[in-house]
Design a protein around this motif. Structure first.
Motif, mmCIF file in Angstrom:
data_model
loop_
_atom_site.group_PDB
_atom_site.id
_atom_site.type_symbol
_atom_site.label_atom_id
_atom_site.label_comp_id
_atom_site.label_asym_id
_atom_site.label_seq_id
_atom_site.Cartn_x
_atom_site.Cartn_y
_atom_site.Cartn_z
ATOM 1 N N ILE A 84 -32.315 9.709 -53.925
ATOM 2 C CA ILE A 84 -31.157 10.112 -53.237
ATOM 3 C C ILE A 84 -30.013 9.422 -53.819
ATOM 4 C CG2 ILE A 84 -29.904 10.056 -51.027
ATOM 5 C CD1 ILE A 84 -32.567 10.628 -49.722
ATOM 6 N N THR A 85 -28.874 9.819 -54.247
ATOM 7 C CA THR A 85 -27.916 9.117 -54.831
ATOM 8 C C THR A 85 -27.108 8.554 -53.782
ATOM 9 O OG1 THR A 85 -26.199 10.922 -54.667
ATOM 10 C CG2 THR A 85 -27.742 10.791 -56.807
ATOM 11 N N ALA A 86 -26.130 7.618 -54.358
ATOM 12 C CA ALA A 86 -25.135 7.132 -53.373
ATOM 13 C C ALA A 86 -24.300 8.070 -52.538
ATOM 14 C CB ALA A 86 -24.283 5.913 -53.925
ATOM 15 N N ALA A 87 -23.938 9.099 -53.147
ATOM 16 C CA ALA A 87 -23.357 10.188 -52.308
ATOM 17 C C ALA A 87 -23.966 11.121 -51.585
ATOM 18 C CB ALA A 87 -22.569 11.041 -53.426
ATOM 19 N N GLY A 88 -25.359 10.465 -51.429
ATOM 20 C CA GLY A 88 -26.464 11.453 -50.415
ATOM 21 C C GLY A 88 -27.179 12.394 -51.175
ATOM 22 N N ASN A 89 -26.685 13.145 -52.494
ATOM 23 C CA ASN A 89 -27.429 13.976 -53.154
ATOM 24 C C ASN A 89 -28.566 13.755 -53.476
ATOM 25 O OD1 ASN A 89 -24.610 15.184 -53.643
ATOM 26 N ND2 ASN A 89 -24.346 13.931 -55.446
ATOM 27 N N VAL A 90 -29.536 14.762 -52.966
ATOM 28 C CA VAL A 90 -31.000 14.847 -53.425
ATOM 29 C C VAL A 90 -31.335 15.190 -54.792
ATOM 30 C CG1 VAL A 90 -33.363 15.533 -52.391
ATOM 31 C CG2 VAL A 90 -31.171 14.904 -50.711
ATOM 32 N N VAL A 91 -31.870 14.638 -55.636
ATOM 33 C CA VAL A 91 -32.345 15.127 -56.754
ATOM 34 C C VAL A 91 -33.985 15.246 -56.978
ATOM 35 C CG1 VAL A 91 -32.097 14.697 -59.363
ATOM 36 C CG2 VAL A 91 -30.273 14.516 -57.842
ATOM 37 N N MET A 92 -34.540 16.108 -57.253
ATOM 38 C CA MET A 92 -36.088 16.136 -57.260
ATOM 39 C C MET A 92 -36.418 16.801 -58.468
ATOM 40 S SD MET A 92 -36.573 17.562 -53.430
ATOM 41 C CE MET A 92 -38.278 16.996 -52.958
ATOM 42 N N ASN A 93 -37.417 16.124 -59.124
ATOM 43 C CA ASN A 93 -38.226 16.555 -60.344
ATOM 44 C C ASN A 93 -37.272 16.896 -61.610
ATOM 45 O OD1 ASN A 93 -40.680 16.308 -59.011
ATOM 46 N ND2 ASN A 93 -40.591 18.401 -58.210
ATOM 47 N N GLN A 94 -36.220 16.253 -61.570
ATOM 48 C CA GLN A 94 -35.050 16.300 -62.821
ATOM 49 C C GLN A 94 -34.236 15.191 -62.805
ATOM 50 O OE1 GLN A 94 -32.701 19.916 -61.324
ATOM 51 N NE2 GLN A 94 -31.391 18.789 -60.342
ATOM 52 N N GLU A 95 -33.959 14.914 -64.201
ATOM 53 C CA GLU A 95 -33.160 13.766 -64.335
ATOM 54 C C GLU A 95 -31.680 13.922 -63.651
ATOM 55 O OE1 GLU A 95 -30.836 11.815 -68.106
ATOM 56 O OE2 GLU A 95 -33.058 12.633 -68.472
ATOM 57 N N TYR A 96 -31.224 12.939 -63.047
ATOM 58 C CA TYR A 96 -30.096 12.933 -62.523
ATOM 59 C C TYR A 96 -29.196 12.788 -63.462
ATOM 60 C CZ TYR A 96 -25.973 11.270 -59.659
ATOM 61 O OH TYR A 96 -24.750 11.085 -59.271
ATOM 62 N N VAL A 97 -27.679 13.635 -63.572
ATOM 63 C CA VAL A 97 -26.923 13.523 -64.106
ATOM 64 C C VAL A 97 -25.482 13.326 -63.484
ATOM 65 C CG1 VAL A 97 -25.431 14.903 -65.708
ATOM 66 C CG2 VAL A 97 -27.621 15.288 -65.642
ATOM 67 N N GLN A 98 -25.045 12.225 -63.774
ATOM 68 C CA GLN A 98 -23.807 11.638 -63.038
ATOM 69 C C GLN A 98 -22.522 12.564 -63.082
ATOM 70 O OE1 GLN A 98 -22.344 7.805 -63.927
ATOM 71 N NE2 GLN A 98 -21.538 7.349 -62.018
ATOM 72 N N PRO A 99 -22.230 13.272 -62.182
ATOM 73 C CA PRO A 99 -21.112 14.205 -62.165
ATOM 74 C C PRO A 99 -19.644 13.283 -62.826
ATOM 75 C CG PRO A 99 -21.240 13.911 -60.023
ATOM 76 C CD PRO A 99 -22.299 13.008 -60.535
ATOM 77 N N LYS A 100 -18.876 14.178 -63.528
ATOM 78 C CA LYS A 100 -17.790 13.550 -64.113
ATOM 79 C C LYS A 100 -16.414 14.237 -63.595
ATOM 80 C CE LYS A 100 -18.853 11.697 -68.823
ATOM 81 N NZ LYS A 100 -18.234 11.474 -70.037
ATOM 82 N N THR A 101 -15.381 13.382 -63.352
ATOM 83 C CA THR A 101 -14.124 13.856 -62.877
ATOM 84 C C THR A 101 -13.027 13.074 -63.694
ATOM 85 O OG1 THR A 101 -14.684 13.900 -60.597
ATOM 86 C CG2 THR A 101 -12.365 13.678 -61.125
#
Length: 171
Positions: free
Chosen positions: A2-19
């Motif tokens: 679970i990322t700081a923003a509450g996104n759940v990422v399972m069985n894959q590499e987390y890719v930080q979104p860009k703005t």
């Protein structure tokens, strides 16, 4: 995970979104909006870049006069452009400088962060602040005249960031 923003990422590499934000405007209200969005995106775990070009560069100028060697035209631009975030006008209802004072008063009354505080928060959150080198050349601005902690690059660097961006804004 679970990322700081509450996104759940399972069985894959987390890719930080860009703005990314292109800040073209040198007007106080638009600059405040850009920094509120940037700081909000950073709080939601986005990698954030603000690319300052043309009049947007004025908020990165140091408040004090910095002596540099310039030609007449470059000096004239320096005299005509506001120096730093405290000197920016409003896009509407500027009223010969009274408008910015009124909005600053209202912001303080409501405990909202000022533009200098928003800029400092952006730096603390690791937001990339990039000054457009081509515009600096056109307007006769030199690195010594701008605040510390900036990156300097051309449009190619911004496009590289934006091509990976989930959110891309032009203000």
């Amino acid at each position: 995970m679970i990322t700081a923003a509450g996104n759940v990422v399972m069985n894959q590499e987390y890719v930080q979104p860009k703005t990314t934000i292109v800040l073209f405007s040198g007007e106080l209200d638009k600059a405040i909006a850009a920094f509120i969005i940037a700081n909000g995106a950073a709080a939601y775990d986005h990698e954030v870049t603000i690319f300052f070009t043309f009049w947007g560069l004025n908020m990165l100028r140091k408040d004090e006069l910095v002596r540099t060697k310039k030609g007449f035209l470059e000096k004239a631009f320096g005299w005509m452009m506001p120096r730093g975030p405290q000197k920016l006008a409003l896009s509407k209802m500027n009223f010969a400088g009274l408008g910015p004072q009124m909005i600053k008063h209202v912001m303080k009354k409501h405990n909202a962060l000022s533009l200098p505080q928003l800029i400092e928060l952006a730096r603390e959150q690791g937001i990339k602040l990039i000054a457009c080198t081509m515009t600096m050349d056109l307007l006769g601005l030199q690195q010594a005249e701008l605040i510390d902690g900036l990156e300097y690059a051309g449009v190619g660097a911004y496009l590289g960031e934006a091509s990976q961006g989930k959110v891309n804004l032009f203000i």
